[in-house]
Design a protein around this motif. Sequence first.
Motif, PDB file in Angstrom:
ATOM      1  N   SER A  36      46.977  58.794  72.455  1.00  0.00           N
ATOM      2  CA  SER A  36      48.342  59.003  71.976  1.00  0.00           C
ATOM      3  C   SER A  36      49.368  58.062  72.628  1.00  0.00           C
ATOM      4  O   SER A  36      50.529  58.039  72.222  1.00  0.00           O
ATOM      5  N   PHE A  37      48.954  57.281  73.615  1.00  0.00           N
ATOM      6  CA  PHE A  37      49.894  56.412  74.338  1.00  0.00           C
ATOM      7  C   PHE A  37      50.505  55.358  73.408  1.00  0.00           C
ATOM      8  O   PHE A  37      49.838  54.838  72.519  1.00  0.00           O
ATOM      9  N   GLY A  38      51.770  55.013  73.653  1.00  0.00           N
ATOM     10  CA  GLY A  38      52.388  53.960  72.865  1.00  0.00           C
ATOM     11  C   GLY A  38      53.587  53.342  73.553  1.00  0.00           C
ATOM     12  O   GLY A  38      54.139  53.905  74.510  1.00  0.00           O
ATOM     13  N   LEU A  39      53.951  52.160  73.066  1.00  0.00           N
ATOM     14  CA  LEU A  39      55.160  51.483  73.541  1.00  0.00           C
ATOM     15  C   LEU A  39      56.113  51.399  72.348  1.00  0.00           C
ATOM     16  O   LEU A  39      55.716  50.987  71.257  1.00  0.00           O
ATOM     17  N   TYR A  40      57.361  51.807  72.557  1.00  0.00           N
ATOM     18  CA  TYR A  40      58.311  51.954  71.465  1.00  0.00           C
ATOM     19  C   TYR A  40      59.510  51.047  71.718  1.00  0.00           C
ATOM     20  O   TYR A  40      60.057  51.040  72.825  1.00  0.00           O
ATOM     21  N   GLU A  41      59.913  50.318  70.704  1.00  0.00           N
ATOM     22  CA  GLU A  41      61.017  49.362  70.895  1.00  0.00           C
ATOM     23  C   GLU A  41      61.699  49.075  69.565  1.00  0.00           C
ATOM     24  O   GLU A  41      61.079  49.191  68.510  1.00  0.00           O
ATOM     25  N   MET A  51      60.170  58.111  67.281  1.00  0.00           N
ATOM     26  CA  MET A  51      58.748  57.788  67.051  1.00  0.00           C
ATOM     27  C   MET A  51      57.922  58.141  68.281  1.00  0.00           C
ATOM     28  O   MET A  51      56.788  58.617  68.171  1.00  0.00           O
ATOM     29  N   LEU A  52      58.484  57.898  69.464  1.00  0.00           N
ATOM     30  CA  LEU A  52      57.796  58.242  70.727  1.00  0.00           C
ATOM     31  C   LEU A  52      57.465  59.744  70.751  1.00  0.00           C
ATOM     32  O   LEU A  52      56.343  60.147  71.072  1.00  0.00           O
ATOM     33  N   LEU A  53      58.449  60.553  70.376  1.00  0.00           N
ATOM     34  CA  LEU A  53      58.220  62.009  70.369  1.00  0.00           C
ATOM     35  C   LEU A  53      57.148  62.372  69.345  1.00  0.00           C
ATOM     36  O   LEU A  53      56.271  63.189  69.608  1.00  0.00           O
ATOM     37  N   ARG A  54      57.188  61.730  68.173  1.00  0.00           N
ATOM     38  CA  ARG A  54      56.260  62.073  67.090  1.00  0.00           C
ATOM     39  C   ARG A  54      54.837  61.618  67.406  1.00  0.00           C
ATOM     40  O   ARG A  54      53.887  62.376  67.274  1.00  0.00           O
ATOM     41  N   TYR A  55      54.675  60.372  67.844  1.00  0.00           N
ATOM     42  CA  TYR A  55      53.317  59.805  67.949  1.00  0.00           C
ATOM     43  C   TYR A  55      52.699  59.960  69.330  1.00  0.00           C
ATOM     44  O   TYR A  55      51.488  60.089  69.445  1.00  0.00           O
ATOM     45  N   SER A  56      53.485  59.907  70.408  1.00  0.00           N
ATOM     46  CA  SER A  56      52.870  60.028  71.739  1.00  0.00           C
ATOM     47  C   SER A  56      52.910  61.451  72.274  1.00  0.00           C
ATOM     48  O   SER A  56      52.007  61.870  72.973  1.00  0.00           O
ATOM     49  N   LEU A  57      53.971  62.202  71.955  1.00  0.00           N
ATOM     50  CA  LEU A  57      54.098  63.552  72.526  1.00  0.00           C
ATOM     51  C   LEU A  57      53.834  64.642  71.494  1.00  0.00           C
ATOM     52  O   LEU A  57      53.846  65.826  71.823  1.00  0.00           O
ATOM     53  N   ASN A  58      53.591  64.240  70.238  1.00  0.00           N
ATOM     54  CA  ASN A  58      53.306  65.194  69.160  1.00  0.00           C
ATOM     55  C   ASN A  58      54.415  66.251  69.017  1.00  0.00           C
ATOM     56  O   ASN A  58      54.135  67.411  68.722  1.00  0.00           O
ATOM     57  N   LEU A  59      55.663  65.845  69.245  1.00  0.00           N
ATOM     58  CA  LEU A  59      56.805  66.761  69.128  1.00  0.00           C
ATOM     59  C   LEU A  59      57.524  66.477  67.787  1.00  0.00           C
ATOM     60  O   LEU A  59      58.532  65.760  67.739  1.00  0.00           O
ATOM     61  N   THR A  60      56.963  67.034  66.726  1.00  0.00           N
ATOM     62  CA  THR A  60      57.438  66.712  65.382  1.00  0.00           C
ATOM     63  C   THR A  60      58.858  67.224  65.118  1.00  0.00           C
ATOM     64  O   THR A  60      59.707  66.487  64.600  1.00  0.00           O
TER      65      THR A  60
END
Length: 364
Positions: free
Chosen positions: A276-281, A307-316
Motif C-alpha cells: 500500500s506504500f506510495g509517494l504523492y505529489e 489520494m494518500l488517504l485512499r490508496y496508502s491508508l485505505n481511508l475512503t
Amino acid sequence: MNAKIVTIPGDGIGPEIVAEAQKVLEKVAEVYGHQFTFEKVLMGGCSIDAYGEPLTDATVAACQSADAVLMGSIGGKVGQSHWYELPPEKRPEAGLLKLRKSLGLFCNLRPAHLYPELRRACPLRESIAEQGFDVMMVRELTGGLYFGARKTETVDGEEVATDTLVYHDYEIRRIAKKACEIAEKRHGHVTSVDKANVLDSSRLWRKVVTEVATAHPGVQLEHALVDSTAMQLVRNPGQFDVVVTENMFGDILSDEMAEIAGSLGMLPSASLREDSFGLYEPSGGSAPDIAGQNIANPLATILSAAMLLRYSLNLTKEADAIEDAVAEALRTGFRTGDIMEDDVEGLTCLHTDEMGDKIASLIR
Ligand code: NAD
C-alpha cells in the motif's frame, strides 16, 4: 488509525503547498479521530545546499520507515539556478529518480478530472467540456523504452542510435492488477492501451492484461491502440474510466490529459508499489516564477493528500471528505490566481494559505 507520513516539501513553491496539504490532513485526523505523525525531510536543491547531494541515505531511510510520503516539488529555474551548474547526476531531479527507484515505485496514477466550475480552462470544444470527464491514467513507471539498453554507434560510416523496449510478464501483471483494483473502486471499466498491431512487447502486454482481468469479473476490459486513444482523448474523454498503459505511452498520454483538464495547479498524482506504500505529489513543478509569494495553488497537493488517504491508508471516507471540500470551495466561488476568471462575478481570489484554511474548514 496511527500513520506516519514523511513530507518532502522540496524547492520553490513546494514548502508553501505541502504546508497546506499537511494542514488539511491534520484537520482530517482531528475530525475522524486518527493520529498522523509527520516527519519533514530534505530532497532536491535544498538537500544539495544542506548536504551537497540531492538525496541522502537518511531521506531514503525516513521514507522507507513511513506509511506514505507527501511531496511538494523540486528544482529551480533551469539554466539560472546554481544547481544546474552541477553534472546531471547531482542535480535536484536526480534525487527524485533515485528515490522512486529506491522505493520500488512502479505504478504512476494521474487522475484528470474536469470540475464543472473550471470548464472554461478546458481547451476542448465547449460541448465536450460541458459533458465533463474523470479519467484515471495508470502508467507503468519502471520498464519499457526508458529503461532498456541503449547505444549510439557508427555503422558503415553512419551514426546509428538504438533504444530497446523490454517488458517482462511480471511487470505487466502487477500494473494490470493495480489498474483492475482501481477500476473496481471506480466505474469498473479499464482501457488497456498498446500498439499490438506493430510491437511484440505490446502483444505480450495485451495477452497478460487480458489474463489478469479474468480474475476481476467486475471489470470490463477493452484494448485500444495508442494512436487512436490520443485522438479519442480529445474527441470524447468522457468515454474513459481507467486507462492503463506502458511507460512511454503513459508519459505522453498523461500530459495530454493534464492539458485537457485545465490547470496544472489542480492535478494530483501518486506513485505506488505492490503493497500500500506510495509517494504523492502534484503534477506540476516547483514554479520558481511564483515561489515565496503565497499565490501558488495548493489544491493539487491537497488532492494528492486525498489520494494518500485512499490508496496508502485505505481511508475512503476521509479521502472523499477532502475531494468534496475542494469541489465545494470551487462551487462557492473560491479560487487561486491561476484559476481566477476576472470577468466572472462572485469569485474570491485567495492566497495559498487562505485556500488551505478554506479546505480545512470544509472537512466534515
Ligand atoms: P512548473 O510546473 O514548475 O511551472 C509551469 C507553469 O505553471 C509556471 O508558470 C508556474 O507558475 C505554473 N504553476 C505550476 N504549479 C502551479 C501551482 N501549484 N499554482 C499556480 N501555478 C503553478 O514547470 P517548469 O517551470 O518547467 O519547472 C520548474 C522546475 O520544476 C524545474 O526545475 C523542473 O525541473 C521542476 N519540476 C519538478 C517536478 C517534480 O518535482 N516532480 C516536476 C516538473 C518539473
